[in-house]
Structures are given as C-alpha cells and as structure tokens.
Design a protein around this motif. Structure first.
Motif, PDB file in Angstrom:
ATOM      1  N   PHE A 219      69.946  35.195 169.004  1.00 36.53           N
ATOM      2  CA  PHE A 219      70.444  35.541 170.332  1.00 36.53           C
ATOM      3  C   PHE A 219      70.427  37.050 170.528  1.00 36.53           C
ATOM      4  CE2 PHE A 219      73.973  36.635 173.206  1.00 36.53           C
ATOM      5  CZ  PHE A 219      73.540  35.979 174.344  1.00 36.53           C
ATOM      6  N   SER A 220      70.732  37.791 169.448  1.00 36.06           N
ATOM      7  CA  SER A 220      70.760  39.251 169.562  1.00 36.06           C
ATOM      8  C   SER A 220      69.376  39.800 169.882  1.00 36.06           C
ATOM      9  CB  SER A 220      71.289  39.880 168.273  1.00 36.06           C
ATOM     10  OG  SER A 220      70.491  39.521 167.167  1.00 36.06           O
ATOM     11  N   TYR A 221      68.318  39.199 169.315  1.00 39.61           N
ATOM     12  CA  TYR A 221      66.962  39.657 169.606  1.00 39.61           C
ATOM     13  C   TYR A 221      66.624  39.429 171.076  1.00 39.61           C
ATOM     14  CZ  TYR A 221      61.936  40.396 169.224  1.00 39.61           C
ATOM     15  OH  TYR A 221      60.646  40.870 169.399  1.00 39.61           O
ATOM     16  N   ALA A 222      67.046  38.277 171.598  1.00 35.67           N
ATOM     17  CA  ALA A 222      66.808  37.986 173.013  1.00 35.67           C
ATOM     18  C   ALA A 222      67.514  39.019 173.893  1.00 35.67           C
ATOM     19  CB  ALA A 222      67.289  36.581 173.347  1.00 35.67           C
ATOM     20  N   VAL A 223      68.729  39.388 173.513  1.00 34.04           N
ATOM     21  CA  VAL A 223      69.479  40.392 174.275  1.00 34.04           C
ATOM     22  C   VAL A 223      68.751  41.728 174.253  1.00 34.04           C
ATOM     23  CG1 VAL A 223      71.608  41.753 174.349  1.00 34.04           C
ATOM     24  CG2 VAL A 223      71.710  39.279 173.966  1.00 34.04           C
ATOM     25  N   TYR A 224      68.260  42.137 173.055  1.00 33.47           N
ATOM     26  CA  TYR A 224      67.518  43.395 172.955  1.00 33.47           C
ATOM     27  C   TYR A 224      66.273  43.364 173.850  1.00 33.47           C
ATOM     28  CZ  TYR A 224      70.303  44.179 168.710  1.00 33.47           C
ATOM     29  OH  TYR A 224      71.323  44.337 167.811  1.00 33.47           O
ATOM     30  N   ALA A 225      65.576  42.224 173.837  1.00 34.10           N
ATOM     31  CA  ALA A 225      64.343  42.091 174.620  1.00 34.10           C
ATOM     32  C   ALA A 225      64.630  42.188 176.115  1.00 34.10           C
ATOM     33  CB  ALA A 225      63.660  40.760 174.293  1.00 34.10           C
ATOM     34  N   ILE A 226      65.670  41.509 176.564  1.00 31.18           N
ATOM     35  CA  ILE A 226      66.007  41.522 177.988  1.00 31.18           C
ATOM     36  C   ILE A 226      66.487  42.904 178.420  1.00 31.18           C
ATOM     37  CG2 ILE A 226      67.604  40.568 179.707  1.00 31.18           C
ATOM     38  CD1 ILE A 226      67.426  37.899 178.142  1.00 31.18           C
ATOM     39  N   GLY A 248      62.706  35.454 181.093  1.00 34.08           N
ATOM     40  CA  GLY A 248      62.897  34.009 181.006  1.00 34.08           C
ATOM     41  C   GLY A 248      62.098  33.405 179.870  1.00 34.08           C
ATOM     42  N   GLY A 249      60.854  33.852 179.723  1.00 31.81           N
ATOM     43  CA  GLY A 249      60.027  33.363 178.621  1.00 31.81           C
ATOM     44  C   GLY A 249      60.604  33.744 177.276  1.00 31.81           C
ATOM     45  N   GLN A 250      61.138  34.967 177.191  1.00 32.92           N
ATOM     46  CA  GLN A 250      61.755  35.422 175.941  1.00 32.92           C
ATOM     47  C   GLN A 250      62.968  34.582 175.588  1.00 32.92           C
ATOM     48  OE1 GLN A 250      60.845  38.363 173.841  1.00 32.92           O
ATOM     49  NE2 GLN A 250      62.049  36.959 172.593  1.00 32.92           N
ATOM     50  N   LEU A 251      63.791  34.256 176.573  1.00 33.18           N
ATOM     51  CA  LEU A 251      64.993  33.468 176.330  1.00 33.18           C
ATOM     52  C   LEU A 251      64.641  32.059 175.861  1.00 33.18           C
ATOM     53  CD1 LEU A 251      68.057  33.541 176.460  1.00 33.18           C
ATOM     54  CD2 LEU A 251      67.925  32.777 178.833  1.00 33.18           C
ATOM     55  N   VAL A 252      63.665  31.446 176.502  1.00 34.43           N
ATOM     56  CA  VAL A 252      63.237  30.096 176.106  1.00 34.43           C
ATOM     57  C   VAL A 252      62.715  30.112 174.679  1.00 34.43           C
ATOM     58  CG1 VAL A 252      61.517  28.294 176.520  1.00 34.43           C
ATOM     59  CG2 VAL A 252      62.759  29.308 178.448  1.00 34.43           C
ATOM     60  N   LEU A 258      62.778  26.762 165.179  1.00 36.46           N
ATOM     61  CA  LEU A 258      61.976  27.708 164.416  1.00 36.46           C
ATOM     62  C   LEU A 258      60.506  27.300 164.337  1.00 36.46           C
ATOM     63  CD1 LEU A 258      61.699  30.195 162.642  1.00 36.46           C
ATOM     64  CD2 LEU A 258      62.450  28.807 160.686  1.00 36.46           C
ATOM     65  N   LYS A 259      60.217  26.033 164.027  1.00 39.39           N
ATOM     66  CA  LYS A 259      58.827  25.589 163.892  1.00 39.39           C
ATOM     67  C   LYS A 259      58.075  25.728 165.206  1.00 39.39           C
ATOM     68  CE  LYS A 259      59.237  22.385 160.005  1.00 39.39           C
ATOM     69  NZ  LYS A 259      59.034  20.986 159.549  1.00 39.39           N
ATOM     70  N   LEU A 260      58.742  25.365 166.294  1.00 35.06           N
ATOM     71  CA  LEU A 260      58.119  25.457 167.609  1.00 35.06           C
ATOM     72  C   LEU A 260      57.879  26.911 167.984  1.00 35.06           C
ATOM     73  CD1 LEU A 260      57.119  24.015 170.134  1.00 35.06           C
ATOM     74  CD2 LEU A 260      59.465  24.074 171.017  1.00 35.06           C
ATOM     75  N   ARG A 261      58.834  27.768 167.640  1.00 37.22           N
ATOM     76  CA  ARG A 261      58.703  29.191 167.947  1.00 37.22           C
ATOM     77  C   ARG A 261      57.528  29.794 167.183  1.00 37.22           C
ATOM     78  NH1 ARG A 261      63.020  31.155 165.580  1.00 37.22           N
ATOM     79  NH2 ARG A 261      64.256  29.993 167.088  1.00 37.22           N
ATOM     80  N   GLY A 262      57.424  29.463 165.898  1.00 38.58           N
ATOM     81  CA  GLY A 262      56.322  29.971 165.098  1.00 38.58           C
ATOM     82  C   GLY A 262      54.984  29.509 165.635  1.00 38.58           C
ATOM     83  N   CYS A 263      54.920  28.253 166.052  1.00 36.23           N
ATOM     84  CA  CYS A 263      53.693  27.701 166.628  1.00 36.23           C
ATOM     85  C   CYS A 263      53.348  28.409 167.926  1.00 36.23           C
ATOM     86  CB  CYS A 263      53.867  26.199 166.858  1.00 36.23           C
ATOM     87  SG  CYS A 263      52.398  25.390 167.518  1.00 36.23           S
ATOM     88  N   PHE A 264      54.371  28.694 168.731  1.00 35.16           N
ATOM     89  CA  PHE A 264      54.165  29.381 170.009  1.00 35.16           C
ATOM     90  C   PHE A 264      53.555  30.756 169.777  1.00 35.16           C
ATOM     91  CE2 PHE A 264      55.568  32.221 173.392  1.00 35.16           C
ATOM     92  CZ  PHE A 264      55.205  31.519 174.523  1.00 35.16           C
ATOM     93  N   TYR A 265      54.119  31.506 168.821  1.00 36.87           N
ATOM     94  CA  TYR A 265      53.591  32.837 168.526  1.00 36.87           C
ATOM     95  C   TYR A 265      52.149  32.767 168.048  1.00 36.87           C
ATOM     96  CZ  TYR A 265      57.596  35.975 169.076  1.00 36.87           C
ATOM     97  OH  TYR A 265      58.588  36.762 169.584  1.00 36.87           O
TER      98      TYR A 265
END
Length: 271
Positions: A219-226, A248-252, A258-265
């Motif tokens: 969550f902290s990374y999302a806050v930094y990004a926004i 919005g994309g960053q928050l989603v 984790l697996k889905l996030r890695g696949c997305f990247y």
C-alpha cells in the motif's frame, strides 16, 4: 569523445558482491570515465566499505567517495552527488546492475550527433545471470514520443541514463520523491523543453527478484506512486485525466495478488 562522470549511490543494505560487479562493469567501458562519484547514503557494512576501498586504491585519481551521515534516500543522495561530478555529462549507475561494455560509448555518440539533454536505453532484467534475462523494458526513442509517454509512465530507464549536469541543475536537480525521484526529475526537464532520446538497444542489465514485485504491491508503494503522479500533474506536465488513469492503474496493480502482479509486469509492462 567528451569526458563524463559516473554517479552511483550505495546504502547499507546492499550486497558487496553486487556492488563489485556494478563498479567493474563501468570500469570495463570501451570509453572510460575519468570521474567516478559514489555517494554513501548513510553508514555501510564492512564488506561494502572493502569494495569501495579496493576500487579507490586501484583508481585513485578517478574515485570520489562522498559520505552522508544518515540514510536520506536516493533523491537526496543523487542531489548531493551531482554537485561533486566534474564533467558536464554524467552517467547514472545503480549499485547492483551491470552495464554493457559499449553503453557509454553509444551514449556519447548520441550527445555528439544530436541536441540531447538525457540519453537512455533499453534494460533487460535478470535474477541470477545476465545470460538468462527474464524481461525487457523498452522505452520510446524520439523526443516527441518520450514527451507523450511521460504523461502517464516513466519514459526512461533510470539505471541507463546519461544526462547533462547543467540541464539537471537548471530543472532543480533530484528531489525527495520516494520511489519516483527520477520520473519527477525527467518531467521537470521535459516541461522546460529539454530534449530526450532513448537508444533502442540494451544498455544495462538490471538485477531483479520476486521481491521487487512484492514491494510494488504494498500500500505504501501505491501511495508513493500516486503522490509522485500528483506532483507531476501539479507541475503542469500532465492532465488530470493522465493522473487519474495512471494512478488508478497503479492502485489496481498494487491490490492484485502477487502472481497476477508479476505476470502483469512481465507481460504488459515488459517485453
């Protein structure tokens, strides 16, 4: 070719063997720097100190070791380091990545032939060895493409860039914008009309791990990004729609498993 400086920051939690490999890759360039600035961002381990000692003793006229008493973060460390760089052109390098041998020669050739202020390139990510890269991050080539891309995403691979010291200082230098120090600096420079270019070749092998995707899910990374994207919007570089869509994309992505996030990247944000 024009002389250049190397700028690197290192802090206490990094691994000595990675730092040694990173420094070695910059000392193996086909066109060698005559100035190597390393900012120690707070106290270092004995192992890291030994690596710096060995490098400095072998290249006494080249190395400048700058020490900050406390860890202040990448933005502040680089801000301080730039002040000590002796040359107008500065090659950024991370303390755990590996540059290809021709990296700086190719970038210097672009500076010699084009009116550029920032020159980057493609990076390939790896976990164990550069012979087995896991992903590639391509970035737009021309200044026009870069300026459009930057409205929603970082248009440069930070470990790969070489830039003009005067241009960075004119834009206000690096600032404390955690996790996005480079992105905010690029938008400040581009907004002032400075010119970017990305060589469409791999210049740096970037060390990654599953831990990177885990950190980007916090969550902290999302806050930094926004926060960073809001600063870019308030700067006047992007529109509110750009801020809304990218945030919005960053928050989603941060809330995804984790697996889905890695696949997305790997599948969408890398090649």
């Amino acid at each position: 070719m024009e002389p250049y400086s190397v700028l690197m920051s290192v802090y206490g939690k990094e691994r000595a063997e990675y730092l040694r490999e990173s420094i070695a890759s910059m000392l193996s360039q086909t066109v060698l720097a005559d100035d190597f600035v390393i900012v120690c961002d707070g106290p270092l381990t004995d192992e890291l100190e030994q690596v710096l000692k060995e490098a400095a003793e072998k290249n006494k006229s080249m190395f400048q070791i700058i020490r900050l008493k406390e860890n202040q973060g990448l933005g502040i460390a680089l801000n301080q380091g730039i002040r000590f760089c002796r040359n107008e052109l500065i090659a950024r390098m991370d303390s755990d990545d590996i540059s290809v041998a021709e990296r700086c020669e190719k970038q210097l050739a672009v500076f010699a032939s084009q009116n550029a202020d920032i020159v980057g390139g493609i990076i390939e990510e790896f976990a164990d060895t550069v012979l087995n890269p896991t992903a590639m991050r391509k970035v737009p080539q021309t200044d026009k493409e870069i300026k459009v891309f930057a409205k929603r995403r970082n248009p440069f691979n930070h470990p790969s860039v070489m830039f003009r010291k005067s241009a960075v200082e004119r834009a206000g230098n690096y600032e404390d914008c955690k996790g996005f120090e480079d992105y905010y600096l690029w938008t400040k420079m581009l907004k002032q009309g400075m010119v970017g270019y990305n060589i469409q070749e791999t210049l740096v092998y970037m060390r990654t791990s599953a831990g990177m995707y885990k950190r980007r899910g916090s969550f902290s990374y999302a806050v930094y990004a926004i926060r960073a994207r809001w600063k870019i919007y308030k700067l006047g570089y992007s529109r509110f729609s750009d801020f809304f869509i990218s945030s919005g994309g960053q928050l989603v992505m941060s809330l995804a498993p984790l697996k889905l996030r890695g696949c997305f990247y790997r599948k969408l944000l890398r090649k």
